[in-house]
Enzyme design. Structure first.
Site, PDB file in Angstrom:
ATOM      1  N   GLU A 269      20.586 143.081   0.525  1.00  0.00           N
ATOM      2  CA  GLU A 269      20.504 141.698   0.514  1.00  0.00           C
ATOM      3  C   GLU A 269      21.759 141.023   0.612  1.00  0.00           C
ATOM      4  O   GLU A 269      21.987 140.030   1.348  1.00  0.00           O
ATOM      5  CB  GLU A 269      19.643 141.283  -0.438  1.00  0.00           C
ATOM      6  CG  GLU A 269      18.571 140.079   0.194  1.00  0.00           C
ATOM      7  CD  GLU A 269      17.551 139.723  -0.746  1.00  0.00           C
ATOM      8  OE1 GLU A 269      17.951 139.251  -2.007  1.00  0.00           O
ATOM      9  OE2 GLU A 269      16.338 139.821  -0.451  1.00  0.00           O
ATOM     10  N   HIS A 290      16.147 168.570  -6.133  1.00  0.00           N
ATOM     11  CA  HIS A 290      15.017 169.225  -5.395  1.00  0.00           C
ATOM     12  C   HIS A 290      14.290 168.503  -4.508  1.00  0.00           C
ATOM     13  O   HIS A 290      13.277 168.864  -3.933  1.00  0.00           O
ATOM     14  CB  HIS A 290      14.063 169.705  -6.492  1.00  0.00           C
ATOM     15  CG  HIS A 290      14.700 170.367  -7.836  1.00  0.00           C
ATOM     16  ND1 HIS A 290      14.676 171.877  -7.690  1.00  0.00           N
ATOM     17  CD2 HIS A 290      15.663 170.128  -8.515  1.00  0.00           C
ATOM     18  CE1 HIS A 290      15.358 172.376  -8.639  1.00  0.00           C
ATOM     19  NE2 HIS A 290      15.978 171.232  -9.364  1.00  0.00           N
ATOM     20  N   LYS A 401       8.738 135.061   5.593  1.00  0.00           N
ATOM     21  CA  LYS A 401       8.042 134.155   4.790  1.00  0.00           C
ATOM     22  C   LYS A 401       7.194 133.055   5.329  1.00  0.00           C
ATOM     23  O   LYS A 401       6.076 132.616   4.889  1.00  0.00           O
ATOM     24  CB  LYS A 401       9.091 133.274   3.681  1.00  0.00           C
ATOM     25  CG  LYS A 401       9.738 134.427   2.514  1.00  0.00           C
ATOM     26  CD  LYS A 401      10.358 133.577   1.586  1.00  0.00           C
ATOM     27  CE  LYS A 401      11.132 134.589   0.562  1.00  0.00           C
ATOM     28  NZ  LYS A 401      12.097 133.917  -0.079  1.00  0.00           N
TER      29      LYS A 401
END
Lengths: 428, 428
Positions: A269, A290, A401
């Protein structure tokens, strides 16, 4: 923190940086340091984050929590309003801290059924007091408390700005309130009330966390060769410009898994702007050897791998065994195995020419954790200065938003119309 | 699964692919499909994974578990020996499944203190029976059981290959054993005993999981325009060749968080070869909108963002409120909010020219989850065919394993010497 960037040098890694380049870069680090220091001094927007070790008042946090001795803390917040607090409590082994940092109905229900609501502290965090996810969860939790016969006003602490609906609610019900500090974006707020309330409520030494931050601040210096935070930031920046557009952040400690998430927000951000910014990849050692190591060794050389570990742990012996092929494990410890894997992975990346940096802290105690958070923030701010991006804003988040709010009937937003016009190309 | 790649087309995204290119690519998809089908038919190494829906015998798994009705299951395994099982049980809401998939001493101790060992099923998984992390944890758990007065041989099931120390131990103590299927790498083994034992022990419908896999297998078809698995794989491949070297995998459901980890292993270990392979980034919606979205919209256009959601959820209403600025939330639901965020984020990425693909499943039940796992595996195998990499091996992991073993005194390995010779460049 202790930084070792030997495996990020040009002599070792495909995208590595030469000592000469680093020396030339150090001129810019010095200027960036001056800029940062003056920003801190003047408490400029964003830079004020790096003054938190002096500016945060632990006494005020303790006062707000007076009378609470909760079995569990439930933080309702999202993004920077939750990640710092999660990171600190996890690093310090406080598993009684839970978060609602999403609006998943099943997870919310499951958590509310599991928590002892009558002895849980509800910690609601939103600077604006209007964050949709946080307020929706708050309304659900408040109702669940009422249904369980728990008086929510007796068990709630609020961290919010000077105005807004959450502040008004707190005033109305006379709830204890902690302030969100001015000029500090959420992702930089771990060393303020935003990050410290759950830790304090669960008995962590928040004074030591802040003292650790202060040690990090005192260690800022005008040369990357003298300052661990800047060493890490400068090397990450140099590698990004040489093609390491990914930063895989791999702590070797389960208690630091939330730190990798916190780092991912901090890095993405703050630095993901203007077509720049390393993509943070959160991983966990030794487990992800792994899973991801094949790619890190044999895939594109477009990565910086950041390996992090505490130098000391509370260890656990591996019992002796009569299984012959495993006898080499007996007498060792789980921590010894983990450390061997850490060093083996680091060397295995180096042998493949994959740039990596080693970060170490002494141990996972409050002071070391506070210093680590501070120094990673300072590293991030330095990268912002060097890259010429504005590290403290997040303008690209607003579009979504507004669209979501429009979709929910919370006003008229043209972004919501764009959602309806999606290009569909479906295969079922 | 349902795939919608409208936002990955060249008309919408900077790294997007044109319809014409996809049509030309479809010739290669047809040939790859022929290769895959013949590999499945002959149960060739790796391709045998895609025959598991027919080859796995759920009855044998149920027999091995006869007499067990555990309160909790503790899987001791790492990488593909744990992730499939974790993914399935989490997706189906079985929170009583725990894993030791790391060698962190503090986490191991904490978990052993918390679990009711007398009513826990210990599920030890290692194909070779020699995996250091798994065997070390097994030795620690066995000792903890003994100290708690629990007879470990009464509470342990083993999934392993035909030979090796774990098989020998199981034979010696007459433990129930499930086989690791031949020709199936760990990361492709979710629909075998490796992934199904904990689910079965906790009452999941493993027959429905396999039936879902069979639906996915039946849906394989010689055109990307007719087959969701290939549509996703072909688009991911096309985007990688156009610069989308990162694949951010973002489920919008907390229960699918382990799926993102499973996907990260599948993608990284299968495709991270020969300087190729997308870097998988695991994320979680809606939480990571407040963390990663800034970067995905405004950073480099080097990403494919994969958005995944269930179309139906058990929802939770958001209570009405008298707080005026939040009144738009009242009457909605947490799931409704989450869906609005999903669509808003998808549109917000598209508006920024950032390629994204939507994956949907009907709901999180056993059949849908089985199909989803199968189809993501098939997508991955297709990418391997198209990219010309060998998807079923992981040669780059061996170096580090030998180094770690050497460091622990388990033999003489030159890799361990390389560890000692690390280039150090330290800033403290």
């Amino acid at each position: 923190m202790n930084v070792d960037f030997g495996n990020a040098l040009a002599s070792e890694a495909v995208t590595g940086v030469s000592e000469g380049s680093l020396e030339r870069l150090d001129d810019r680090v010095r200027r960036a340091h001056d800029r940062i220091e003056s920003g801190i001094g003047d408490r400029e927007f964003g830079y004020a984050s790096l003054a938190l070790p002096e500016d945060t008042d632990p006494g005020a946090i303790r006062s707000a929590l007076e009378g609470f001795d909760p079995e569990a803390v439930l933080t309702v917040g999202i993004g920077g309003s939750a990640l710092g607090a999660e990171t600190i409590t996890a690093a310090l082994g406080r598993s009684e801290h839970y978060s609602l940092d999403n609006v998943d109905p099943e997870r919310t229900r499951e958590l509310l059924e599991k928590l002892p609501l009558e002895s849980t502290l509800l910690n609601v965090v939103s600077r604006s007091g209007t964050t949709a996810e946080t307020l929706a969860n708050f309304l659900v939790v408040r109702k669940a408390m009422a249904e369980a016969g728990v008086e929510w006003t007796d068990r709630t602490v609020v961290t919010t700005g000077d105005s807004g609906p959450l502040r008004a609610l707190a005033d109305e019900h006379d709830l204890p309130v902690c302030p969100v500090p001015d000029g500090v974006p959420g992702r930089f707020s771990a060393l303020s009330a935003v990050g410290l309330v759950p830790a304090a409520a669960l008995g962590c030494d928040i004074e030591a966390l802040l003292a650790g931050g202060a040690v990090g601040q005192a260690a800022l210096a005008p040369s990357l060769f003298e300052c661990p935070a800047y060493a890490y930031g400068a090397v990450a920046y140099a590698l990004e410009t040489r093609g390491a557009t990914t930063n895989a952040f791999v702590p070797y400690a389960e208690a630091l898994e939330p730190l990798a998430e916190w780092f991912a927000q901090l890095w993405a951000e703050s630095l993901g702007k203007d077509g720049l910014g390393q993509t943070p990849v959160r991983a966990l050692g030794a487990t992800d050897q792994h899973s991801q190591l094949q790619l890190y060794r044999a895939g594109r050389k477009d990565k910086l791998v950041t390996l992090l570990r505490p130098r000391e742990r509370e260890d656990e012996p591996i019992p002796e065994t009569d299984i012959e092929s495993l006898s080499y494990l007996g007498g060792s410890t789980l921590g010894g195995l983990l450390d061997a894997e850490f060093e083996a992975t680091e060397a295995s990346l180096a042998a493949a020419g994959q740039a990596n940096v080693r970060l170490e802290v002494d141990r996972l105690d409050a002071e070391s954790v506070g210093r680590l958070l501070y120094e990673l923030e300072a590293a991030c701010v330095l990268v912002g200065e060097l890259a010429g991006v504005e590290a403290f804003t997040q303008p690209a988040v607003e579009w979504g938003k507004r669209a979501a709010r429009g979709l929910l009937g919370g006003g008229d937003f043209e972004e919501a119309t764009a959602v309806e016009e999606k290009t569909v190309r479906r295969v079922e």
